[in-house]
Write a protein that holds these residues in place. Structure first.
Motif, mmCIF file in Angstrom:
data_model
loop_
_atom_site.group_PDB
_atom_site.id
_atom_site.type_symbol
_atom_site.label_atom_id
_atom_site.label_comp_id
_atom_site.label_asym_id
_atom_site.label_seq_id
_atom_site.Cartn_x
_atom_site.Cartn_y
_atom_site.Cartn_z
ATOM 1 N N ALA A 1 -74.450 44.200 -19.690
ATOM 2 C CA ALA A 1 -75.053 42.980 -19.159
ATOM 3 C C ALA A 1 -74.146 42.327 -18.119
ATOM 4 O O ALA A 1 -74.605 41.838 -17.087
ATOM 5 C CB ALA A 1 -75.351 42.009 -20.301
ATOM 6 N N GLU A 2 -72.833 42.345 -18.398
ATOM 7 C CA GLU A 2 -71.881 41.744 -17.463
ATOM 8 C C GLU A 2 -71.873 42.501 -16.148
ATOM 9 O O GLU A 2 -71.853 41.897 -15.065
ATOM 10 C CB GLU A 2 -70.491 41.733 -18.077
ATOM 11 C CG GLU A 2 -69.447 41.063 -17.195
ATOM 12 C CD GLU A 2 -68.078 41.048 -17.843
ATOM 13 O OE1 GLU A 2 -67.125 40.626 -17.161
ATOM 14 O OE2 GLU A 2 -67.963 41.457 -19.014
ATOM 15 N N GLY B 1 -71.441 48.936 -3.658
ATOM 16 C CA GLY B 1 -70.750 47.804 -3.066
ATOM 17 C C GLY B 1 -70.792 46.552 -3.918
ATOM 18 O O GLY B 1 -70.264 45.504 -3.518
ATOM 19 N N GLY B 2 -71.415 46.634 -5.126
ATOM 20 C CA GLY B 2 -71.520 45.472 -6.004
ATOM 21 C C GLY B 2 -70.180 45.101 -6.612
ATOM 22 O O GLY B 2 -69.244 45.904 -6.682
ATOM 23 N N GLU B 3 -70.075 43.864 -7.102
ATOM 24 C CA GLU B 3 -68.817 43.374 -7.656
ATOM 25 C C GLU B 3 -68.479 44.011 -8.999
ATOM 26 O O GLU B 3 -67.362 43.862 -9.491
ATOM 27 C CB GLU B 3 -68.888 41.849 -7.803
ATOM 28 C CG GLU B 3 -68.985 41.113 -6.472
ATOM 29 C CD GLU B 3 -68.984 39.609 -6.657
ATOM 30 O OE1 GLU B 3 -68.824 39.160 -7.812
ATOM 31 O OE2 GLU B 3 -69.137 38.882 -5.659
ATOM 32 N N ALA B 4 -69.435 44.696 -9.607
ATOM 33 C CA ALA B 4 -69.163 45.363 -10.883
ATOM 34 C C ALA B 4 -68.185 46.517 -10.726
ATOM 35 O O ALA B 4 -67.524 46.924 -11.673
ATOM 36 C CB ALA B 4 -70.466 45.874 -11.501
ATOM 37 N N TRP B 5 -68.106 47.041 -9.499
ATOM 38 C CA TRP B 5 -67.214 48.169 -9.250
ATOM 39 C C TRP B 5 -65.889 47.641 -8.696
ATOM 40 O O TRP B 5 -65.780 47.321 -7.527
ATOM 41 C CB TRP B 5 -67.843 49.152 -8.252
ATOM 42 C CG TRP B 5 -69.224 49.585 -8.638
ATOM 43 C CD1 TRP B 5 -70.395 49.216 -8.046
ATOM 44 C CD2 TRP B 5 -69.577 50.448 -9.710
ATOM 45 N NE1 TRP B 5 -71.460 49.803 -8.669
ATOM 46 C CE2 TRP B 5 -70.997 50.577 -9.696
ATOM 47 C CE3 TRP B 5 -68.853 51.132 -10.681
ATOM 48 C CZ2 TRP B 5 -71.689 51.351 -10.629
ATOM 49 C CZ3 TRP B 5 -69.546 51.907 -11.601
ATOM 50 C CH2 TRP B 5 -70.944 52.010 -11.571
ATOM 51 N N ARG C 1 -71.357 56.597 -6.201
ATOM 52 C CA ARG C 1 -72.667 56.481 -5.562
ATOM 53 C C ARG C 1 -73.760 57.074 -6.445
ATOM 54 O O ARG C 1 -74.854 56.515 -6.579
ATOM 55 C CB ARG C 1 -72.663 57.161 -4.191
ATOM 56 C CG ARG C 1 -71.961 56.363 -3.095
ATOM 57 C CD ARG C 1 -72.275 56.929 -1.721
ATOM 58 N NE ARG C 1 -71.702 58.242 -1.535
ATOM 59 C CZ ARG C 1 -70.511 58.465 -0.990
ATOM 60 N NH1 ARG C 1 -69.769 57.457 -0.581
ATOM 61 N NH2 ARG C 1 -70.054 59.700 -0.828
ATOM 62 N N GLU C 2 -73.465 58.217 -7.069
ATOM 63 C CA GLU C 2 -74.443 58.838 -7.952
ATOM 64 C C GLU C 2 -74.715 57.950 -9.161
ATOM 65 O O GLU C 2 -75.870 57.772 -9.574
ATOM 66 C CB GLU C 2 -73.942 60.207 -8.410
ATOM 67 C CG GLU C 2 -73.885 61.250 -7.304
ATOM 68 C CD GLU C 2 -73.408 62.602 -7.807
ATOM 69 O OE1 GLU C 2 -73.352 62.767 -9.039
ATOM 70 O OE2 GLU C 2 -73.076 63.464 -6.990
#
Length: 253
Positions: A2-3, A12-16, A31-32
């Motif tokens: 969920a976080e 490119g999201g902040e989760a990564w 990417r996959e």
């Protein structure tokens, strides 16, 4: 989960977030993963639960599992998918091919089916105008599929290839008229070929790279040799001999 979803797990999201710069193959894996997660929808107030895909209604049973494992309808499970796990190739390559033979890799046809990309983006990255399924990309595409012709010329062999990946793998890795001890080396070459085609396909999409089947062949030669060499396989000749006369290196005359 969920976080990560809240932070954004798209590309490119902040989760990564990483503590070091990713290698090229690691960026490809991210990417996959991002493409697979893009179709996942989390719902509040709904509890997670396990789901047995072979029987979603009744769930897991020993009887149902036994029927699945012994059914003639799934010969590829034992005959092919088990054989891709080989100590001579990197685990990331074996994992990719294992997923490929189950049609689980993000080809454009699969991405359209998962609603990740629009239907107008379903055509092959090779520019041939056909739908990019796994079988087509690796075997049927005029551009990427021509790599196998070059590989056969390099090996000095001639055969009528299958148009299905699972059959092609078994056919190539158990090459008729070749001694049994050579089958392991043919398997390594096949895995190196699949890996090189996939990486160049991704370079074409994400980096606008120009695809040259001859360069893919050179990568197959390089990767297969160093995978064998790094695992202390005794080759009769050195790198340049492998480049020109691989069957002599395997003592296949």
């Amino acid at each position: 989960m969920a976080e990560m979803a809240n932070l954004g797990w798209g590309e490119g999201g902040e989760a990564w977030g990483w503590q070091r710069r990713l290698l090229a193959w690691e960026e490809e894996s991210v990417r996959e993963c991002s493409a697979m997660l893009s179709n996942v929808v989390l719902q509040d107030h709904i509890q997670d639960f396990w789901r047995w895909l072979l029987d979603p209604i009744h769930g897991y049973t020993v009887r149902g599992t036994y029927r699945f494992l012994t059914s003639d309808a799934e010969p590829v499970v034992e005959g092919v998918q088990k054989n891709v796990w080989h100590k001579l190739v990197p685990s990331k390559v074996a994992l990719f091919v294992w997923r490929l033979l189950q049609d689980k890799v993000p080809t454009r046809a699969n991405l359209v089916r998962r609603n990740v990309i629009q239907p107008n983006g379903i055509l092959c990255a090779g520019g041939c105008g056909n739908i990019e399924t796994a079988d087509h990309l690796f075997l049927g595409c005029n551009l990427f599929g021509s790599v196998w012709y070059l590989i056969c010329n390099w090996l000095g062999i001639c055969y009528v290839p299958s148009c299905q990946l699972s059959d092609h793998f078994l056919q190539f890795s158990n090459m008729a008229s070749m001694p049994r001890f050579s089958h392991t080396f043919f398997k390594v070459i096949w895995l190196a070929s699949i890996w090189a085609i996939w990486k160049d396909r991704n370079n074409c999409i994400f980096k606008n790279a120009v695809i040259d089947p001859q360069i893919i062949l050179e990568k197959v030669k390089r990767d297969s040799f160093f995978w064998l060499y790094s695992n202390r396989i005794s080759l009769a000749f050195g790198f340049h001999d492998w480049w020109r006369h691989p069957l002599l290196c395997l003592d296949v005359k």
